[in-house]
Design an enzyme around this catalytic site. Structure first.
Site, PDB file in Angstrom:
ATOM      1  N   ARG A 261      -3.619 -10.010   4.744  1.00  0.00           N
ATOM      2  CA  ARG A 261      -4.002 -10.073   3.330  1.00  0.00           C
ATOM      3  C   ARG A 261      -2.813  -9.552   2.529  1.00  0.00           C
ATOM      4  O   ARG A 261      -2.466  -8.380   2.649  1.00  0.00           O
ATOM      5  CB  ARG A 261      -5.246  -9.200   3.119  1.00  0.00           C
ATOM      6  CG  ARG A 261      -5.796  -9.194   1.710  1.00  0.00           C
ATOM      7  CD  ARG A 261      -7.027  -8.283   1.644  1.00  0.00           C
ATOM      8  NE  ARG A 261      -7.533  -8.178   0.291  1.00  0.00           N
ATOM      9  CZ  ARG A 261      -7.022  -7.382  -0.638  1.00  0.00           C
ATOM     10  NH1 ARG A 261      -5.986  -6.627  -0.361  1.00  0.00           N
ATOM     11  NH2 ARG A 261      -7.545  -7.358  -1.841  1.00  0.00           N
TER      12      ARG A 261
ATOM     13  N   LYS B  61       0.816  -1.218   0.000  1.00  0.00           N
ATOM     14  CA  LYS B  61       0.000   0.000   0.000  1.00  0.00           C
ATOM     15  C   LYS B  61       0.849   1.267   0.000  1.00  0.00           C
ATOM     16  O   LYS B  61       2.021   1.242   0.347  1.00  0.00           O
ATOM     17  CB  LYS B  61      -0.989  -0.024   1.166  1.00  0.00           C
ATOM     18  CG  LYS B  61      -2.166  -0.956   0.826  1.00  0.00           C
ATOM     19  CD  LYS B  61      -3.334  -0.871   1.763  1.00  0.00           C
ATOM     20  CE  LYS B  61      -4.427  -1.821   1.256  1.00  0.00           C
ATOM     21  NZ  LYS B  61      -5.504  -2.002   2.227  1.00  0.00           N
TER      22      LYS B  61
HETATM   23  C1  7PJ Z   1      -8.194  -4.479   1.508  1.00  0.00           C
HETATM   24  C2  7PJ Z   1      -9.220  -5.275   1.032  1.00  0.00           C
HETATM   25  C3  7PJ Z   1      -7.895  -4.462   2.898  1.00  0.00           C
HETATM   26  C4  7PJ Z   1      -9.669  -6.064   3.149  1.00  0.00           C
HETATM   27  C5  7PJ Z   1      -8.360  -4.195  -0.610  1.00  0.00           C
HETATM   28  C6  7PJ Z   1      -5.386  -3.323  -1.990  1.00  0.00           C
HETATM   29  C7  7PJ Z   1      -6.660  -2.578  -2.150  1.00  0.00           C
HETATM   30  N1  7PJ Z   1      -9.954  -6.076   1.839  1.00  0.00           N
HETATM   31  N2  7PJ Z   1      -9.313  -5.093  -0.299  1.00  0.00           N
HETATM   32  N3  7PJ Z   1      -8.675  -5.280   3.671  1.00  0.00           N
HETATM   33  N4  7PJ Z   1      -7.643  -3.812   0.451  1.00  0.00           N
HETATM   34  N5  7PJ Z   1     -10.375  -6.833   3.989  1.00  0.00           N
HETATM   35  O1  7PJ Z   1      -5.308  -4.531  -2.077  1.00  0.00           O
HETATM   36  O2  7PJ Z   1      -4.365  -2.614  -1.810  1.00  0.00           O
HETATM   37  O3  7PJ Z   1      -7.025  -3.764   3.422  1.00  0.00           O
HETATM   38  S1  7PJ Z   1      -8.111  -3.633  -2.236  1.00  0.00           S
END
Ligand code: 7PJ
Length: 263
Positions: free
Chosen positions: A237, A203
């Site tokens: 994640r 990020k």
């Molecule tokens: C997240 C997400 C996060 C959860 C994305 C990216 C943007 N779902 N989906 N938490 N970020 N739960 O992958 O940088 O931080 S999309």
């Protein structure tokens, strides 16, 4: 949780996985690398992203989900669209990951009568506008109380708490300082009483700290993932599953030595 983007404009994979075959190959690689969950996303929620139609999102996600039926690991679908939630659950998804915390009309109904897991994420505003000067008095307290209240509401609506995981939503309506403060005090989110999921992989906050573009944020992502885990996160994640597995293995090996020896 390994990230499987099927968005042509997702910021870090640059649309390389739009093709079904490429997506499947990538998913299998992440499973071989030790992913416990695959999270399929078809809506780009990067800051400033324009919304897509529910149909487009379904057309991106469902073929990949179908092709992953029978995978060794549970499949999560990253969506806020109730129609996709329902379709995904019919196609065998085990988890619905909603960056909007199941606030869309019919979202709660879409998941209520299944036994899927829910990732309840905090986001202030919408992706198109969320990075326009977000303001908090105390970001950790505000995110924490929002998540607690949202879980209470979901429980009242008939969803068992055992199904819920919470996520502060790094970069979703938070500036770099907010993101650093959240990561610094991540353990305080355990007071919500649900397992904690953290997504910081690649990020922009890590870019701000290191000066590196998304494709050169592996080391920074590993450092952030370990800080999250040390703080109590149960799920991270990530894009780089194998490397994250190794980093966690080192942490776990050391952690085992920290426990008092049984007597
Ligand atoms: C997240 C997400 C996060 C959860 C994305 C990216 C943007 N779902 N989906 N938490 N970020 N739960 O992958 O940088 O931080 S999309």
């Amino acid at each position: 949780m390994g990230v499987l983007n099927v968005t042509p404009d997702s910021f870090s994979d640059g649309g390389r996985f739009v093709q079904l075959d490429a997506a499947l190959l990538h998913a299998r690689q992440m499973i071989d690398d030790g992913a416990d969950i695959i999270d399929i996303g078809g809506e780009s929620t990067r800051p400033g992203a324009t919304p897509i139609s529910p149909e487009t999102e379904m057309q991106r996600v469902l073929p990949v989900l179908r092709a992953l039926q029978g995978a060794r690991v549970p499949i999560s679908v990253d969506t806020s669209q109730p129609a996709l939630m329902r379709a995904a659950l019919e196609e065998g998804a085990s988890i619905i990951n909603d960056v909007r915390g199941f606030r869309a009309n019919q979202a709660v109904e879409a998941v209520r009568d299944s036994d899927c897991g829910l990732v309840v994420m905090h986001m202030r505003g919408e992706p198109a506008t969320m990075q326009r000067q977000p303001v908090y008095d105390d970001v950790i307290a505000e995110v924490s109380s929002w998540l607690a209240r949202r879980c209470d509401e979901l429980a009242l609506a008939g969803i068992a708490r055992e199904r819920m995981v919470v996520d502060p939503g790094f970069g979703f309506g938070k500036n770099h300082e907010h993101n650093r403060q959240l990561l610094a005090s991540i353990g305080k989110l355990l007071s919500v009483g649900q397992p904690l999921l953290v997504g910081v992989s690649r990020k922009s906050t890590l870019g701000e700290i290191t000066g590196k573009p998304a494709e050169q944020r592996l080391s920074a992502s590993l450092a952030a993932a370990l800080i999250a885990i040390e703080g109590g996160a149960r799920i991270v994640r990530v894009h780089d599953v194998g490397a994250t597995r190794d980093a966690i293995a080192v942490w776990e090996a050391v952690q085992a030595e920290r426990r008092p020896a049984p007597r």
